[in-house]
Design a protein around this motif. Structure first.
Motif, PDB file in Angstrom:
ATOM      1  N   ILE A 234     -37.944  62.812-100.718  1.00  0.00           N
ATOM      2  CA  ILE A 234     -37.621  63.929 -99.819  1.00  0.00           C
ATOM      3  C   ILE A 234     -37.811  63.453 -98.379  1.00  0.00           C
ATOM      4  O   ILE A 234     -38.874  62.888 -98.051  1.00  0.00           O
ATOM      5  CB  ILE A 234     -38.544  65.129-100.114  1.00  0.00           C
ATOM      6  CG1 ILE A 234     -38.348  65.631-101.556  1.00  0.00           C
ATOM      7  CG2 ILE A 234     -38.275  66.262 -99.123  1.00  0.00           C
ATOM      8  CD1 ILE A 234     -39.282  66.738-101.948  1.00  0.00           C
ATOM      9  N   ARG A 235     -36.807  63.712 -97.555  1.00  0.00           N
ATOM     10  CA  ARG A 235     -36.869  63.310 -96.147  1.00  0.00           C
ATOM     11  C   ARG A 235     -36.531  64.504 -95.246  1.00  0.00           C
ATOM     12  O   ARG A 235     -35.657  65.320 -95.574  1.00  0.00           O
ATOM     13  CB  ARG A 235     -35.898  62.172 -95.856  1.00  0.00           C
ATOM     14  CG  ARG A 235     -36.275  60.869 -96.556  1.00  0.00           C
ATOM     15  CD  ARG A 235     -35.325  59.754 -96.140  1.00  0.00           C
ATOM     16  NE  ARG A 235     -35.674  58.503 -96.779  1.00  0.00           N
ATOM     17  CZ  ARG A 235     -35.018  57.359 -96.552  1.00  0.00           C
ATOM     18  NH1 ARG A 235     -33.953  57.338 -95.744  1.00  0.00           N
ATOM     19  NH2 ARG A 235     -35.423  56.266 -97.153  1.00  0.00           N
ATOM     20  N   PHE A 236     -37.174  64.566 -94.129  1.00  0.00           N
ATOM     21  CA  PHE A 236     -36.909  65.593 -93.123  1.00  0.00           C
ATOM     22  C   PHE A 236     -36.460  64.895 -91.834  1.00  0.00           C
ATOM     23  O   PHE A 236     -36.861  63.765 -91.550  1.00  0.00           O
ATOM     24  CB  PHE A 236     -38.151  66.437 -92.857  1.00  0.00           C
ATOM     25  CG  PHE A 236     -38.557  67.289 -94.044  1.00  0.00           C
ATOM     26  CD1 PHE A 236     -37.969  68.547 -94.211  1.00  0.00           C
ATOM     27  CD2 PHE A 236     -39.476  66.828 -94.967  1.00  0.00           C
ATOM     28  CE1 PHE A 236     -38.330  69.319 -95.290  1.00  0.00           C
ATOM     29  CE2 PHE A 236     -39.820  67.610 -96.042  1.00  0.00           C
ATOM     30  CZ  PHE A 236     -39.257  68.863 -96.222  1.00  0.00           C
ATOM     31  N   PRO A 237     -35.656  65.578 -91.002  1.00  0.00           N
ATOM     32  CA  PRO A 237     -35.183  64.948 -89.754  1.00  0.00           C
ATOM     33  C   PRO A 237     -36.349  64.603 -88.827  1.00  0.00           C
ATOM     34  O   PRO A 237     -37.283  65.403 -88.704  1.00  0.00           O
ATOM     35  CB  PRO A 237     -34.274  66.010 -89.113  1.00  0.00           C
ATOM     36  CG  PRO A 237     -34.046  67.042 -90.160  1.00  0.00           C
ATOM     37  CD  PRO A 237     -35.065  66.901 -91.205  1.00  0.00           C
ATOM     38  N   ASP A 238     -36.253  63.444 -88.205  1.00  0.00           N
ATOM     39  CA  ASP A 238     -37.309  62.988 -87.292  1.00  0.00           C
ATOM     40  C   ASP A 238     -36.890  63.330 -85.874  1.00  0.00           C
ATOM     41  O   ASP A 238     -36.027  62.670 -85.285  1.00  0.00           O
ATOM     42  CB  ASP A 238     -37.521  61.494 -87.461  1.00  0.00           C
ATOM     43  CG  ASP A 238     -38.725  61.006 -86.656  1.00  0.00           C
ATOM     44  OD1 ASP A 238     -39.417  61.857 -86.076  1.00  0.00           O
ATOM     45  OD2 ASP A 238     -38.989  59.783 -86.688  1.00  0.00           O
ATOM     46  N   ASN A 239     -37.451  64.394 -85.299  1.00  0.00           N
ATOM     47  CA  ASN A 239     -37.103  64.824 -83.934  1.00  0.00           C
ATOM     48  C   ASN A 239     -38.070  64.256 -82.901  1.00  0.00           C
ATOM     49  O   ASN A 239     -38.125  64.709 -81.763  1.00  0.00           O
ATOM     50  CB  ASN A 239     -37.106  66.359 -83.842  1.00  0.00           C
ATOM     51  CG  ASN A 239     -36.068  66.957 -84.796  1.00  0.00           C
ATOM     52  OD1 ASN A 239     -34.998  66.369 -84.999  1.00  0.00           O
ATOM     53  ND2 ASN A 239     -36.373  68.146 -85.334  1.00  0.00           N
ATOM     54  N   GLY A 240     -38.926  63.344 -83.387  1.00  0.00           N
ATOM     55  CA  GLY A 240     -39.895  62.763 -82.461  1.00  0.00           C
ATOM     56  C   GLY A 240     -41.100  63.634 -82.262  1.00  0.00           C
ATOM     57  O   GLY A 240     -41.896  63.367 -81.362  1.00  0.00           O
ATOM     58  N   GLU A 241     -41.215  64.722 -83.051  1.00  0.00           N
ATOM     59  CA  GLU A 241     -42.357  65.604 -82.913  1.00  0.00           C
ATOM     60  C   GLU A 241     -43.434  65.245 -83.932  1.00  0.00           C
ATOM     61  O   GLU A 241     -43.135  64.785 -85.032  1.00  0.00           O
ATOM     62  CB  GLU A 241     -41.921  67.054 -83.114  1.00  0.00           C
ATOM     63  CG  GLU A 241     -40.915  67.516 -82.052  1.00  0.00           C
ATOM     64  CD  GLU A 241     -40.468  68.968 -82.301  1.00  0.00           C
ATOM     65  OE1 GLU A 241     -40.914  69.533 -83.358  1.00  0.00           O
ATOM     66  OE2 GLU A 241     -39.741  69.505 -81.485  1.00  0.00           O
ATOM     67  N   ALA A 242     -44.714  65.509 -83.582  1.00  0.00           N
ATOM     68  CA  ALA A 242     -45.834  65.196 -84.492  1.00  0.00           C
ATOM     69  C   ALA A 242     -45.931  66.183 -85.626  1.00  0.00           C
ATOM     70  O   ALA A 242     -46.456  65.874 -86.691  1.00  0.00           O
ATOM     71  CB  ALA A 242     -47.140  65.167 -83.686  1.00  0.00           C
ATOM     72  N   PHE A 243     -45.416  67.448 -85.399  1.00  0.00           N
ATOM     73  CA  PHE A 243     -45.501  68.474 -86.435  1.00  0.00           C
ATOM     74  C   PHE A 243     -44.105  68.990 -86.730  1.00  0.00           C
ATOM     75  O   PHE A 243     -43.337  69.297 -85.817  1.00  0.00           O
ATOM     76  CB  PHE A 243     -46.396  69.614 -85.966  1.00  0.00           C
ATOM     77  CG  PHE A 243     -46.454  70.790 -86.896  1.00  0.00           C
ATOM     78  CD1 PHE A 243     -47.199  70.730 -88.067  1.00  0.00           C
ATOM     79  CD2 PHE A 243     -45.737  71.964 -86.603  1.00  0.00           C
ATOM     80  CE1 PHE A 243     -47.235  71.826 -88.909  1.00  0.00           C
ATOM     81  CE2 PHE A 243     -45.777  73.036 -87.460  1.00  0.00           C
ATOM     82  CZ  PHE A 243     -46.534  72.982 -88.634  1.00  0.00           C
ATOM     83  N   SER A 244     -43.834  69.099 -88.091  1.00  0.00           N
ATOM     84  CA  SER A 244     -42.526  69.597 -88.515  1.00  0.00           C
ATOM     85  C   SER A 244     -42.733  70.931 -89.189  1.00  0.00           C
ATOM     86  O   SER A 244     -43.346  71.022 -90.265  1.00  0.00           O
ATOM     87  CB  SER A 244     -41.843  68.616 -89.478  1.00  0.00           C
ATOM     88  OG  SER A 244     -40.647  69.183 -89.979  1.00  0.00           O
ATOM     89  N   GLN A 245     -42.210  71.987 -88.500  1.00  0.00           N
ATOM     90  CA  GLN A 245     -42.376  73.333 -89.049  1.00  0.00           C
ATOM     91  C   GLN A 245     -41.580  73.482 -90.335  1.00  0.00           C
ATOM     92  O   GLN A 245     -42.036  74.142 -91.294  1.00  0.00           O
ATOM     93  CB  GLN A 245     -41.921  74.364 -88.013  1.00  0.00           C
ATOM     94  CG  GLN A 245     -42.211  75.793 -88.453  1.00  0.00           C
ATOM     95  CD  GLN A 245     -41.862  76.813 -87.347  1.00  0.00           C
ATOM     96  OE1 GLN A 245     -41.350  76.441 -86.272  1.00  0.00           O
ATOM     97  NE2 GLN A 245     -42.147  78.087 -87.606  1.00  0.00           N
ATOM     98  N   ALA A 246     -40.457  72.880 -90.420  1.00  0.00           N
ATOM     99  CA  ALA A 246     -39.622  72.986 -91.632  1.00  0.00           C
ATOM    100  C   ALA A 246     -40.312  72.319 -92.824  1.00  0.00           C
ATOM    101  O   ALA A 246     -40.311  72.844 -93.950  1.00  0.00           O
ATOM    102  CB  ALA A 246     -38.246  72.352 -91.367  1.00  0.00           C
ATOM    103  N   ALA A 247     -40.916  71.150 -92.558  1.00  0.00           N
ATOM    104  CA  ALA A 247     -41.596  70.445 -93.658  1.00  0.00           C
ATOM    105  C   ALA A 247     -42.782  71.241 -94.160  1.00  0.00           C
ATOM    106  O   ALA A 247     -43.031  71.350 -95.381  1.00  0.00           O
ATOM    107  CB  ALA A 247     -42.066  69.067 -93.185  1.00  0.00           C
TER     108      ALA A 247
END
Length: 534
Positions: free
Chosen positions: A463-476
């Motif tokens: 499973i992969r989530f988009p890397d927006n350069g943020e430390a926290f991923s709300q979607a993940a």
């Protein structure tokens, strides 16, 4: 030397000496009884008598009138026995006829014959041929064989329970034996045989070792000629040594006087007393030994402290075995002493009855001596009776103390069970605490296991989530919660259902087991596994 006139009855009897006791001259001997004795002798000869000529050893001690010293001789073979008895006969090997005189000597005033085996558990050091020759030559009453049968090869002391007194009187009014004047035999004689038992300490090292020993006595007394015969059978030669002292130069003159029938009778009474003293002298100390041993074994059972925490002796089953062994020895002592008393009483009664017999010609001259003899025997009987009472009390004490030791053994077992129960209770409490801890660990594990699983899954390339350069991923985070929360709830529900099913099945199996214990129903087939595991 003039030729002795030997009656035909005695000659025929002696020529057939190997058939003893069937060849005995006694007119009143019942043939059936003699045959029974002969059969018993045949059966016992192999263990009773030695078969080796090299082991033969039969001491003789012959006493004569005043002025003549004792004649002693140790017999080692049958030829020496024949010579000592005065048998000069022989068998012609061609004609099988007996030549020579079978008797050429007058009987001594008093003859002692000692038969021994070294101890009472070994064969007597006399061959069957020599034994039957001795018994036939002296026309010994067949019942003496009963007393000989207690000896012989054995792993333990034989027939300690056997005791007896046999007597035969051949007085002028009813003579039962043939007279042989040339040998100094009038045919008017007293015969008796009996056995007595003594005790001796064979080892003084602790624990002291004691042994009960038997002696078989045969005695003849010719009332007209004043001659006597003693045959003493014992495991060792202790009585021989005492007789030697009694009739030796250091003994009392009246105990070795044979100048007349009266003096000979008095001397014979002294020998009776010697044997009676031997049978009674050491029982006091043997009972004292048993008392000390039992006191040592059981004193702590009475006076020792049994409180919890106190130092106490730990009893084991072998202690009961030891006490039972001592109790058996005491009962054996009582039996032997009572048997000895019966024999002593029979001996006393025998001589007392002679004083009332009108045909007994020596009662006037020897009445006071016989009365003195019976009084001394009465004293020995009384002393033995006191020891019997003492031993009976010791039996009761031993029985009571044995019961006390049993109680101590039971209390030790109960205390061990209490200690085991306390230990098991402590273990149970510890196990309960461990079970609580395991339940907590299990609950925590069930809560965190789905989250851990999901986190591990999300960390992989599956499973992969988009890397927006943020430390926290709300979607993940949202997706993790969407998966983790339902999975946790489902895991807890499944665990709860499985626990309830297992608990229900356990309770059902326990109920079935209780019913089986009560005998109400048979266990169901599908519960066998749980019954075995419970």
């Amino acid at each position: 030397m003039s030729t002795m006139q030997i009656p035909d009855a005695f000659q025929h009897s002696y020529q057939d000496f190997e058939t003893y006791p069937r060849n005995i001259c006694n007119h009143n001997a019942y043939p059936g009884i003699l045959q029974a004795y002969a059969h018993r002798l045949d059966g016992a000869a192999s263990r009773l008598l030695t078969e080796s000529e090299a082991e033969v050893f039969v001491p003789f001690r012959d006493l004569f009138s005043a002025g003549q010293g004792p004649a002693t001789h140790n017999i080692f073979d049958d030829d020496a026995l024949k010579k000592w008895l005065g048998d000069q006969s022989s068998i012609d090997p061609i004609t099988s006829q007996r030549n020579g005189m079978i008797a050429t000597k007058v009987d001594p005033k008093c003859r002692f014959i000692f038969m021994t085996g070294g101890n009472s558990r070994k064969p007597l050091k006399v061959s069957r041929r020599m034994l039957t020759r001795i018994l036939t030559y002296h026309q010994v009453m067949p019942s003496y064989l009963d007393f000989l049968f207690v000896f012989g090869l054995s792993n333990s002391a034989r027939e300690l329970r056997f005791s007896g007194f046999r007597q035969q009187i051949s007085l002028p009014d009813r003579a039962e034996n043939p007279a042989i004047p040339g040998m100094g035999r009038s045919g008017h004689s007293l015969q008796m045989c009996y056995n007595l038992k003594g005790v001796a300490c064979i080892s003084t090292e602790k624990p002291a070792q004691w042994s009960i020993r038997q002696a078989a006595i045969h005695h003849q007394f010719d009332m007209e000629e004043g001659t006597a015969l003693w045959i003493v059978t014992k495991g060792d030669l202790e009585i021989k040594d005492r007789v030697k002292t009694l009739t030796g130069k250091d003994g009392r003159p009246e105990d070795r006087a044979f100048d007349s029938p009266e003096k000979c009778l008095k001397s014979n009474l002294a020998v009776h007393l010697l044997i009676c003293h031997w049978s009674t002298e050491d029982w006091r100390w043997y009972i004292q030994h048993l008392e000390d041993a039992i006191e040592e074994e059981t004193d702590i059972a009475i006076h020792g402290r049994r409180d919890r925490g106190e130092a106490a002796r730990v009893y084991v089953p072998s202690d009961l075995q030891t006490l039972q062994d001592y109790q058996d020895k005491i009962n054996q002592t009582i039996m032997v002493l009572e048997a000895n008393n019966d024999v002593l009483a029979s001996l006393r009664n025998f001589y007392q009855a002679l004083l009332d017999n009108r045909a007994f010609t020596l009662k006037d001259a020897c009445g006071s001596d016989i009365t003195s003899f019976t009084k001394q025997v009465d004293e020995m009987i009384h002393d033995s009776s006191m020891q019997i009472s003492r031993a009976k009390l010791l039996v009761r004490i031993t029985s009571d103390r044995k019961d006390l030791v049993v109680q101590h053994l039971q209390s030790q077992t109960t205390q061990k069970m209490e200690d085991l129960t306390t230990s098991m209770h402590s273990i149970g409490i510890g196990s309960q605490k461990e079970a609580i801890i395991m339940r907590i660990i299990t609950a925590v594990t069930l809560v965190y296991l789905p989250g851990t699983f999901v986190s591990t899954l999300f960390s992989t390339d599956v499973i992969r989530f988009p890397d927006n350069g943020e430390a926290f991923s709300q979607a993940a985070m949202f997706r993790w919660l969407q998966v983790t929360f339902p999975l946790t709830v489902l895991t807890l529900i499944v665990a709860f259902v499985v626990f309830k099913l297992a608990d229900k099945r356990r309770k059902h199996a326990l109920s079935a087991f209780q019913d089986v214990e009560m005998g109400a129903v048979q266990p169901p087939a599908d519960q066998h596994f749980f019954l075995k595991g419970s």
